[in-house]
Design an enzyme around this catalytic site. Structure first.
Site, mmCIF file in Angstrom:
data_model
loop_
_atom_site.group_PDB
_atom_site.id
_atom_site.type_symbol
_atom_site.label_atom_id
_atom_site.label_comp_id
_atom_site.label_asym_id
_atom_site.label_seq_id
_atom_site.Cartn_x
_atom_site.Cartn_y
_atom_site.Cartn_z
ATOM 1 N N ASP A 46 43.957 1.301 17.093
ATOM 2 C CA ASP A 46 42.736 0.516 16.897
ATOM 3 C C ASP A 46 42.002 0.926 15.621
ATOM 4 O O ASP A 46 40.853 0.563 15.422
ATOM 5 C CB ASP A 46 41.804 0.650 18.103
ATOM 6 C CG ASP A 46 41.329 2.081 18.313
ATOM 7 O OD1 ASP A 46 41.814 2.978 17.584
ATOM 8 O OD2 ASP A 46 40.481 2.302 19.188
ATOM 9 N N GLN A 106 23.594 1.147 -4.442
ATOM 10 C CA GLN A 106 22.489 0.795 -3.544
ATOM 11 C C GLN A 106 21.523 1.983 -3.473
ATOM 12 O O GLN A 106 21.349 2.599 -2.435
ATOM 13 C CB GLN A 106 23.021 0.436 -2.159
ATOM 14 C CG GLN A 106 23.971 -0.761 -2.163
ATOM 15 C CD GLN A 106 24.411 -1.143 -0.767
ATOM 16 O OE1 GLN A 106 23.597 -1.294 0.144
ATOM 17 N NE2 GLN A 106 25.714 -1.292 -0.585
ATOM 18 N N LYS A 204 21.801 -8.471 -21.908
ATOM 19 C CA LYS A 204 22.191 -9.697 -21.213
ATOM 20 C C LYS A 204 21.029 -10.221 -20.374
ATOM 21 O O LYS A 204 20.235 -9.460 -19.830
ATOM 22 C CB LYS A 204 23.426 -9.469 -20.328
ATOM 23 C CG LYS A 204 23.281 -8.458 -19.194
ATOM 24 C CD LYS A 204 24.539 -8.432 -18.362
ATOM 25 C CE LYS A 204 24.459 -7.436 -17.215
ATOM 26 N NZ LYS A 204 24.687 -6.062 -17.629
ATOM 27 N N ARG A 206 20.250 -12.919 -17.183
ATOM 28 C CA ARG A 206 20.879 -13.659 -16.092
ATOM 29 C C ARG A 206 19.974 -14.790 -15.605
ATOM 30 O O ARG A 206 18.782 -14.578 -15.390
ATOM 31 C CB ARG A 206 21.186 -12.729 -14.911
ATOM 32 C CG ARG A 206 22.212 -11.636 -15.206
ATOM 33 C CD ARG A 206 22.504 -10.814 -13.950
ATOM 34 N NE ARG A 206 23.365 -9.671 -14.215
ATOM 35 C CZ ARG A 206 24.691 -9.702 -14.181
ATOM 36 N NH1 ARG A 206 25.299 -10.845 -13.925
ATOM 37 N NH2 ARG A 206 25.400 -8.620 -14.411
ATOM 38 N N ASP A 230 30.505 2.763 -20.142
ATOM 39 C CA ASP A 230 29.793 2.499 -18.886
ATOM 40 C C ASP A 230 30.374 3.397 -17.802
ATOM 41 O O ASP A 230 31.407 4.051 -18.007
ATOM 42 C CB ASP A 230 29.918 1.022 -18.501
ATOM 43 C CG ASP A 230 28.722 0.527 -17.682
ATOM 44 O OD1 ASP A 230 27.878 1.365 -17.298
ATOM 45 O OD2 ASP A 230 28.625 -0.679 -17.436
ATOM 46 N N ASP A 234 33.805 -3.090 -12.258
ATOM 47 C CA ASP A 234 34.210 -3.685 -10.980
ATOM 48 C C ASP A 234 35.097 -4.906 -11.224
ATOM 49 O O ASP A 234 36.320 -4.804 -11.270
ATOM 50 C CB ASP A 234 32.973 -4.036 -10.168
ATOM 51 C CG ASP A 234 33.290 -4.371 -8.715
ATOM 52 O OD1 ASP A 234 34.475 -4.585 -8.397
ATOM 53 O OD2 ASP A 234 32.363 -4.427 -7.898
ATOM 54 N N ALA A 236 34.965 -6.716 -14.016
ATOM 55 C CA ALA A 236 35.193 -6.731 -15.471
ATOM 56 C C ALA A 236 34.660 -7.982 -16.158
ATOM 57 O O ALA A 236 34.920 -8.184 -17.345
ATOM 58 C CB ALA A 236 36.682 -6.555 -15.798
#
EC number: 2.7.6.1
Length: 338
Positions: A46, A106, A204, A206, A230, A234, A236
């Protein structure tokens, strides 16, 4: 006083390749064989995780090598359960070596009714009996303050500086280090200072999350070899777009140095087809076959640095000495000439 017992390493399944490499490097540093503690980390039908340590660890100084990369929840639970097994087996001290600290993005509440998951993970690690954390390039430096135990945060910048000096020898005067966003300026400035190069920023804007409306280059990149720096790559998308914008603004070529190659979803395909000549990542996350096969992705090892950091923690000497390029270079002199 230095510890009397030898440091002992144990690893989960997240990055066994790196764990074995750290053990080999420690064997070289110590002049004696260092191997991973014999244990099994398995799953029941499981998918419950089960850990059994076959060797006696009573009174030992234990180091668990386990990044909490994809699958983040499974690898985090492995780390917690290994720590619990060692604590109940009377290990003297338990240090978690987490090359990639998951949930680090986070680190604050960006909206109402959202968690600070990095703090929750810090609490879980501490409650499991872990007494010290050794990690690499935390996404946010303030995460160290989430812990009430010592946290040693290593930096990839000294390794990247050695790599840049080696691979761009004779043309460093034409190199400009670039931050892909305003938030990463401190990291990019650190590398630029180490190699004595200029700094530029890609700012940048957004329209909404996940969609970049506009990118502006701040600084001179005309006729320059640009190196984007950087901590995490993730999907890219931003990285490849930043490379395009730099070329449009007159850069002759673009390279990238990223500490943690998460490289999820379409990332590898994007990088392969992008205008970037190379992407350099560390092995903090186990690279997939697609990453290894990509012609313009190169991996630099972190095992020499982690091995020395573990030995410094064990014998009570400075870990921050590894922040300096000149201190780290002898550990990497087999790879880089100066």
């Amino acid at each position: 006083m230095p510890a009397m017992n030898e440091p002992k390493l144990i690893a989960g399944n997240a990055n066994r390749t790196l764990a074995n490499a750290i053990a080999r490097r420690m064997s070289m540093h110590r002049g004696m064989s260092v191997s991973l503690v014999d244990a099994r980390v398995e799953r029941f039908n499981d998918q419950e995780i089960f850990v059994e340590v076959y060797e006696n660890v009573r009174g030992e100084d234990m180091f668990i090598i386990q990044p909490t990369s994809n699958p983040a929840n499974d690898n985090l639970m492995e780390l917690l359960i290994i720590a619990d097994a060692l604590r109940r087996s009377s290990a003297d001290r338990i240090t978690a070596v987490i090359p990639y600290f998951g949930y680090a993005r986070q680190d604050r509440r960006t909206k109402a009714r959202t968690p600070i998951s990095a703090k929750l993970v810090a609490n879980l690690l501490t409650e499991a009996g872990i007494e010290r954390i050794l990690t690499l390039d935390l996404h946010a430096a303030q995460i160290q303050g989430f812990f009430d135990i010592p946290v040693d945060n290593l930096y990839a910048a000294p390794i990247f500086a050695l790599d840049v000096e080696h691979n761009f020898r004779g043309r460093l005067q034409d190199v400009t280090v670039v931050s892909p966003d305003v938030g990463g300026v401190a990291r990019a400035r650190e590398l630029a200072k180490r190699i004595g190069c200029a700094l530029a920023i890609v700012d940048k804007r957004r329209e909404k999350p996940g969609e970049i409306a506009e990118m502006t280059v701040i600084g001179e990149v005309q006729g320059k070899t640009c190196i984007i720096v950087d901590d995490i790559c993730d999907t890219a998308g931003t990285l490849c777009k930043a490379a395009e914008v730099l070329i449009e603004n007159g850069a002759t070529e673009v390279h990238s140095y990223i500490t943690h190659g998460v490289l999820s979803g379409p990332a590898v395909e994007r990088i392969t087809k992008s205008v970037m000549k190379s992407l350099v990542i560390t092995d903090s996350i186990e690279p997939t076959e697609a990453v290894r096969a990509a012609p313009n992705i190169r991996i630099v090892p972190t095992a020499p640095m982690f091995a020395q950091a573990i030995l410094n923690i064990w014998n009570g000497t400075s870990v921050s000495s590894l922040f300096e390029t000149d201190t780290l270079w002898p550990i990497y002199e087999g790879m880089y000439s100066r």
